[in-house]
Scaffold this active site. Structure first.
Site, PDB file in Angstrom:
ATOM      1  N   ASN A   1      22.452 -24.557 -55.690  1.00 54.15           N
ATOM      2  CA  ASN A   1      22.765 -24.121 -54.327  1.00 54.15           C
ATOM      3  C   ASN A   1      21.488 -24.287 -53.505  1.00 54.15           C
ATOM      4  O   ASN A   1      20.564 -23.488 -53.605  1.00 54.15           O
ATOM      5  CB  ASN A   1      23.216 -22.644 -54.364  1.00 54.15           C
TER       6      ASN A   1
ATOM      7  N   LYS B   1      21.015 -24.060 -50.367  1.00 58.45           N
ATOM      8  CA  LYS B   1      20.919 -23.192 -49.180  1.00 58.45           C
ATOM      9  C   LYS B   1      20.445 -24.003 -47.967  1.00 58.45           C
ATOM     10  O   LYS B   1      20.759 -25.189 -47.870  1.00 58.45           O
ATOM     11  CB  LYS B   1      20.024 -21.980 -49.486  1.00 58.45           C
TER      12      LYS B   1
ATOM     13  N   HIS C   1      29.441 -16.329 -51.090  1.00 58.13           N
ATOM     14  CA  HIS C   1      28.065 -16.043 -51.511  1.00 58.13           C
ATOM     15  C   HIS C   1      27.602 -14.748 -50.833  1.00 58.13           C
ATOM     16  O   HIS C   1      27.959 -14.479 -49.681  1.00 58.13           O
ATOM     17  CB  HIS C   1      27.161 -17.211 -51.127  1.00 58.13           C
TER      18      HIS C   1
ATOM     19  N   GLU D   1      24.934 -13.969 -49.459  1.00 55.41           N
ATOM     20  CA  GLU D   1      24.268 -14.174 -48.162  1.00 55.41           C
ATOM     21  C   GLU D   1      25.308 -14.331 -47.050  1.00 55.41           C
ATOM     22  O   GLU D   1      25.088 -13.902 -45.915  1.00 55.41           O
ATOM     23  CB  GLU D   1      23.324 -15.391 -48.247  1.00 55.41           C
TER      24      GLU D   1
ATOM     25  N   GLU E   1      26.913 -13.034 -59.385  1.00 54.12           N
ATOM     26  CA  GLU E   1      25.582 -13.019 -58.781  1.00 54.12           C
ATOM     27  C   GLU E   1      25.239 -11.603 -58.325  1.00 54.12           C
ATOM     28  O   GLU E   1      25.627 -11.197 -57.213  1.00 54.12           O
ATOM     29  CB  GLU E   1      25.539 -13.964 -57.579  1.00 54.12           C
TER      30      GLU E   1
ATOM     31  N   GLY F   1      17.058 -14.476 -55.424  1.00 57.08           N
ATOM     32  CA  GLY F   1      15.797 -14.784 -54.756  1.00 57.08           C
ATOM     33  C   GLY F   1      14.706 -13.743 -54.956  1.00 57.08           C
ATOM     34  O   GLY F   1      13.704 -13.753 -54.241  1.00 57.08           O
TER      35      GLY F   1
ATOM     36  N   SER G   1      18.051 -15.743 -59.512  1.00 58.61           N
ATOM     37  CA  SER G   1      16.723 -15.962 -60.094  1.00 58.61           C
ATOM     38  C   SER G   1      16.767 -16.636 -61.461  1.00 58.61           C
ATOM     39  O   SER G   1      15.918 -16.351 -62.319  1.00 58.61           O
ATOM     40  CB  SER G   1      15.949 -14.635 -60.163  1.00 58.61           C
TER      41      SER G   1
ATOM     42  N   GLY H   1      16.690 -21.230 -55.881  1.00 59.01           N
ATOM     43  CA  GLY H   1      15.315 -21.730 -55.755  1.00 59.01           C
ATOM     44  C   GLY H   1      14.946 -22.773 -56.802  1.00 59.01           C
ATOM     45  O   GLY H   1      14.314 -23.795 -56.485  1.00 59.01           O
TER      46      GLY H   1
HETATM   47  P1  PGA Z   1      18.242 -17.861 -56.610  1.00 56.29           P
HETATM   48  O1  PGA Z   1      19.614 -18.011 -55.798  1.00 56.29           O
HETATM   49  O2  PGA Z   1      18.412 -18.671 -57.888  1.00 56.29           O
HETATM   50  O3  PGA Z   1      17.196 -18.430 -55.703  1.00 56.29           O
HETATM   51  O4  PGA Z   1      18.065 -16.422 -56.891  1.00 56.29           O
HETATM   52  C1  PGA Z   1      20.847 -18.036 -56.471  1.00 56.29           C
HETATM   53  C2  PGA Z   1      21.978 -18.097 -55.476  1.00 56.29           C
HETATM   54  O5  PGA Z   1      21.842 -17.495 -54.399  1.00 56.29           O
HETATM   55  O6  PGA Z   1      23.010 -18.729 -55.734  1.00 56.29           O
END
Ligand code: PGA
Length: 253
Positions: free
Chosen positions: A13, A15, A98, A100, A170, A176, A215, A237
């Site tokens: 992803n 983003k 998601h 976010e 998640e 993140g 993460s 990330g």
């Molecule tokens: P992250 O994001 O691996 O940076 O924690 C995962 C996601 O939001 O799908």
């Protein structure tokens, strides 16, 4: 109800990162470094980079998806993109719900259910994200939270065949942040998700891949992605660099 399919699915992803040239370069690098014999893999670039990513991925096993979709097929929705438009480009999956989107853009369970339905109408695989906040984990209501999110968004129409739905667990507090749940907690949450899927769609739930996200890195992939019930990973990330993402995929396979 139990074991996920043998081949895990690793999805990046991206983003709101990477421009068109970077997207093209990363897809080309992934096409030669990902272990496709052992894992299925996909990437979700931002909308303006989908064309470049699709062109670069053509003829390779890497699938390309979107990070969001509107619930309606067309209309006066300035700035939005429909499932029909995405499917017409050759996009194969879409991330829906998601955290976010839920927290920063006010998406509700009911809206997410409509987005899942829109994806299905146009043959896109929805990757439905669910997960608890830190306060919900501390209140020990993780199972109820993920079950509610599944119950609202999934119905018999959604998953007439198992390959038509993927779920990503998640935990919001792990996205993140560098913090992750224990493998035992991941398995417990995945079991709660599968039980909720089973209650909605019956035995077909057994074949649905439930990814872990939050993460995920090469360092924690061996423990988290091989925990019972984990069918792959949704990686943020760590998906922006070809070698790192390929390392997660190799460790998951
Ligand atoms: P992250 O994001 O691996 O940076 O924690 C995962 C996601 O939001 O799908």
């Amino acid at each position: 109800m139990s074991v996920p399919p043998a081949k895990r699915l690793i999805v990046g992803n991206w983003k709101m990162n990477l421009g068109e040239d970077e997207a093209r370069a990363l897809v080309r690098a992934l096409a030669t470094t990902l272990p496709f014999d052992r894992t299925d893999a996909g990437v979700a670039p931002a909308f303006p980079c989908l064309r470049a990513a699709l062109d670069a991925a053509r003829g390779t096993p890497l699938t390309v998806g979107a990070q969001n979709v509107h619930a309606d097929d067309r209309g006066a929705f300035t700035g939005e993109v429909s499932a029909a438009m995405l499917a017409g480009m050759g996009v194969r999956f879409v991330i829906v719900g998601h955290s976010e989107r839920r927290t920063l853009f006010g998406e509700t369970d009911a809206l997410i259910a409509r987005k899942v339905a829109a994806a299905r109408r146009h043959g896109l695989v929805p990757i439905l994200c669910v997960g608890e906040t830190e306060a919900e984990r501390e209140a020990e209501i993780t199972d109820e939270v993920v079950a509610r999110q599944i119950h609202v968004a999934v119905d018999t129409h959604t998953a007439t065949a198992v390959e038509q739905l993927v779920v990503a667990y998640e935990p919001v507090w792990a996205i993140g942040t560098g913090r992750t749940p224990s493998p035992r907690d991941v398995t417990a949450a995945h079991r709660a998700i599968r039980a909720a899927l089973h209650a909605r769609i019956g035995t077909v739930a057994a074949g649905i891949r439930i990814l872990y996200g939050g993460s995920a890195t090469p360092a924690n992939a061996p423990a988290l992605l091989h925990a019972p019930e984990v069918g792959g990973a949704l990686v943020g990330g760590a998906s922006l660099d070809a070698a790192t993402f390929a390392a997660v995929a190799r460790l998951a396979g």
